[in-house]
Design a protein around this motif. Structure first.
Motif, PDB file in Angstrom:
ATOM      1  N   PRO A  55       3.843  -3.595 -12.714  1.00  0.00           N
ATOM      2  CA  PRO A  55       3.670  -4.909 -12.314  1.00  0.00           C
ATOM      3  C   PRO A  55       4.908  -5.882 -12.173  1.00  0.00           C
ATOM      4  O   PRO A  55       4.821  -6.666 -11.096  1.00  0.00           O
ATOM      5  CB  PRO A  55       2.868  -5.547 -13.767  1.00  0.00           C
ATOM      6  CG  PRO A  55       2.681  -4.508 -14.359  1.00  0.00           C
ATOM      7  CD  PRO A  55       3.402  -3.222 -14.307  1.00  0.00           C
ATOM      8  N   GLY A  63       5.539  -6.762  -8.313  1.00  0.00           N
ATOM      9  CA  GLY A  63       4.855  -8.039  -7.816  1.00  0.00           C
ATOM     10  C   GLY A  63       4.118  -7.818  -6.589  1.00  0.00           C
ATOM     11  O   GLY A  63       3.911  -8.793  -5.748  1.00  0.00           O
ATOM     12  N   ASP A 117       0.510  -6.739  -7.047  1.00  0.00           N
ATOM     13  CA  ASP A 117      -0.867  -6.907  -7.201  1.00  0.00           C
ATOM     14  C   ASP A 117      -1.737  -5.563  -6.820  1.00  0.00           C
ATOM     15  O   ASP A 117      -2.729  -5.512  -6.469  1.00  0.00           O
ATOM     16  CB  ASP A 117      -1.343  -8.065  -6.288  1.00  0.00           C
ATOM     17  CG  ASP A 117      -2.800  -8.566  -7.211  1.00  0.00           C
ATOM     18  OD1 ASP A 117      -3.039  -7.925  -8.076  1.00  0.00           O
ATOM     19  OD2 ASP A 117      -3.487  -9.030  -6.377  1.00  0.00           O
ATOM     20  N   ASP A 118      -1.189  -4.356  -6.704  1.00  0.00           N
ATOM     21  CA  ASP A 118      -1.877  -3.117  -6.285  1.00  0.00           C
ATOM     22  C   ASP A 118      -2.084  -2.490  -7.632  1.00  0.00           C
ATOM     23  O   ASP A 118      -1.651  -2.647  -8.734  1.00  0.00           O
ATOM     24  CB  ASP A 118      -0.844  -2.059  -5.736  1.00  0.00           C
ATOM     25  CG  ASP A 118      -0.494  -2.446  -4.523  1.00  0.00           C
ATOM     26  OD1 ASP A 118      -1.122  -3.321  -3.706  1.00  0.00           O
ATOM     27  OD2 ASP A 118       0.736  -1.946  -3.803  1.00  0.00           O
ATOM     28  N   ARG A 159      -4.551  -8.901   4.009  1.00  0.00           N
ATOM     29  CA  ARG A 159      -5.834  -8.892   2.970  1.00  0.00           C
ATOM     30  C   ARG A 159      -6.925  -9.217   3.982  1.00  0.00           C
ATOM     31  O   ARG A 159      -7.028 -10.351   4.101  1.00  0.00           O
ATOM     32  CB  ARG A 159      -5.588  -9.144   1.714  1.00  0.00           C
ATOM     33  CG  ARG A 159      -4.701  -8.373   0.921  1.00  0.00           C
ATOM     34  CD  ARG A 159      -4.655  -8.787  -0.420  1.00  0.00           C
ATOM     35  NE  ARG A 159      -3.886  -7.902  -1.192  1.00  0.00           N
ATOM     36  CZ  ARG A 159      -3.591  -7.711  -2.592  1.00  0.00           C
ATOM     37  NH1 ARG A 159      -4.315  -9.060  -3.341  1.00  0.00           N
ATOM     38  NH2 ARG A 159      -3.136  -7.038  -3.319  1.00  0.00           N
ATOM     39  N   GLN A 200      -6.626  -3.774   2.368  1.00  0.00           N
ATOM     40  CA  GLN A 200      -5.197  -4.055   2.439  1.00  0.00           C
ATOM     41  C   GLN A 200      -4.859  -3.343   3.755  1.00  0.00           C
ATOM     42  O   GLN A 200      -5.128  -2.177   4.001  1.00  0.00           O
ATOM     43  CB  GLN A 200      -4.395  -3.883   1.413  1.00  0.00           C
ATOM     44  CG  GLN A 200      -2.978  -4.592   1.399  1.00  0.00           C
ATOM     45  CD  GLN A 200      -2.366  -4.726   0.009  1.00  0.00           C
ATOM     46  OE1 GLN A 200      -2.874  -5.576  -0.665  1.00  0.00           O
ATOM     47  NE2 GLN A 200      -1.503  -4.050  -0.358  1.00  0.00           N
ATOM     48  N   HIS A 226      -0.613 -11.298   2.614  1.00  0.00           N
ATOM     49  CA  HIS A 226      -0.253 -11.099   1.091  1.00  0.00           C
ATOM     50  C   HIS A 226       1.113 -11.321   0.984  1.00  0.00           C
ATOM     51  O   HIS A 226       1.481 -11.910  -0.097  1.00  0.00           O
ATOM     52  CB  HIS A 226      -0.672  -9.896   0.923  1.00  0.00           C
ATOM     53  CG  HIS A 226      -0.661  -9.459  -0.712  1.00  0.00           C
ATOM     54  ND1 HIS A 226      -1.000 -10.437  -1.473  1.00  0.00           N
ATOM     55  CD2 HIS A 226      -0.185  -8.208  -1.342  1.00  0.00           C
ATOM     56  CE1 HIS A 226      -0.872  -9.960  -2.890  1.00  0.00           C
ATOM     57  NE2 HIS A 226      -0.297  -8.605  -2.730  1.00  0.00           N
TER      58      HIS A 226
END
Length: 278
Positions: free
Chosen positions: A33, A36, A38-39, A143, A246, A267
């Motif tokens: 995480p 940064g 967000d996958d 996105r 995405q 994004h």
């Protein structure tokens, strides 16, 4: 994408490097995480099959303090992730990982290396510049929402999208200027697909789709009038319950601006960097 790497040489000599094993997945999951982005976190089995062989962990006093992930694709090495534990930043972990990745890529026959970094990550940019990497082009990570229609004009009637098999991979990689071997690696992902858009007998779009993402890297669109023809089948492939598709567009600000104007969201924006391994 590389990130969360801050540079300070203090303490780097105390680091050791460990391979990515099943037991290290928990450390990967803890640090992932910090990118940064967000996958979604890959599953254990997917990580072991696709990422672990190219991943190395940095260990200090028996504890994992960071990891690096880089792929060797022919003569080009791609640094995908460089992550430092937040409690260890400023202690040389990022630099040590980059040097270890450089050594491994060189052993694999690479003569160049490259990476992506968020445009606002000043510490990482400074580190990469100090290692001889220079910026060349920008990438837009977009996105497309699955719950609302995009304001895109109808595509030409002769535009069509189809799925293609691996027999065309080498040709597609050359035509769309993507690294050799990238599509073969993509096809190893569960339920991955490669879609192409054709118009008047010419390939004008490429979309390697990964349902776990869910999205496409890289997304190529050589003819912007075919944007709707490309996106509609991709949006239908997004698993139920996922809010977006995405798309990663490299070098293509014009297509990125077109999609943003149609309702696709930005994004983040990243800087591509490259340099010799020597």
């Amino acid at each position: 994408m590389s990130g969360a790497a801050q540079d300070n040489r203090v303490g780097a000599d105390k680091l050791e490097f460990a391979p990515a094993t099943r037991e290290r997945f928990a450390d990967f999951a803890r640090l992932f995480p910090e990118l940064g982005v967000d996958d979604p976190l890959p599953t254990l089995e997917d990580w072991l099959a696709r990422l672990a062989p190219d991943t190395v962990f940095a260990v200090r006093d028996g504890a994992v303090v960071g990891y690096g992930y880089a792929q060797a694709l022919g003569e080009d090495g791609y640094v995908r992730n460089v992550v430092t534990d937040p409690t260890q930043r400023g202690r040389g972990v990022g630099r040590a990982l980059m040097l270890e990745l450089r050594r491994r890529l060189a052993q694999s026959g690479c003569v160049r290396w490259q990476l992506n970094v968020k445009v606002d990550n000043a510490p990482a940019l400074g580190l990469y510049h100090s290692l001889g990497l220079v910026g060349d082009f920008r990438t837009w990570v977009l996105r497309a929402p699955t719950a609302s229609a995009l304001a895109l004009p109808a595509s030409p009637r002769d535009a069509s999208v189809r799925e293609c098999g691996p027999e065309l991979d080498a040709w597609l990689q050359a035509h769309f200027a993507i690294p050799p071997g990238l599509l073969a690696r993509h096809r190893l992902k569960p339920d991955a697909r490669v879609l192409v858009c054709e118009r008047s007998g010419t390939h004008v779009g490429l979309a390697p789709f990964d349902p776990a993402f869910p999205g496409c890297f890289p997304f190529r669109l050589l003819d912007e009038t075919c944007a709707r023809a490309m996106l509609e089948p991709l949006l239908r492939l997004v698993p139920s319950g996922r809010p977006h598709l995405q798309l990663v567009l490299e070098r293509d600000e014009r297509a990125a601006r077109l999609l943003l104007a149609a309702g696709v969201r930005l994004h983040f924006e990243i800087q591509h960097m490259h340099g010799p391994l020597a």
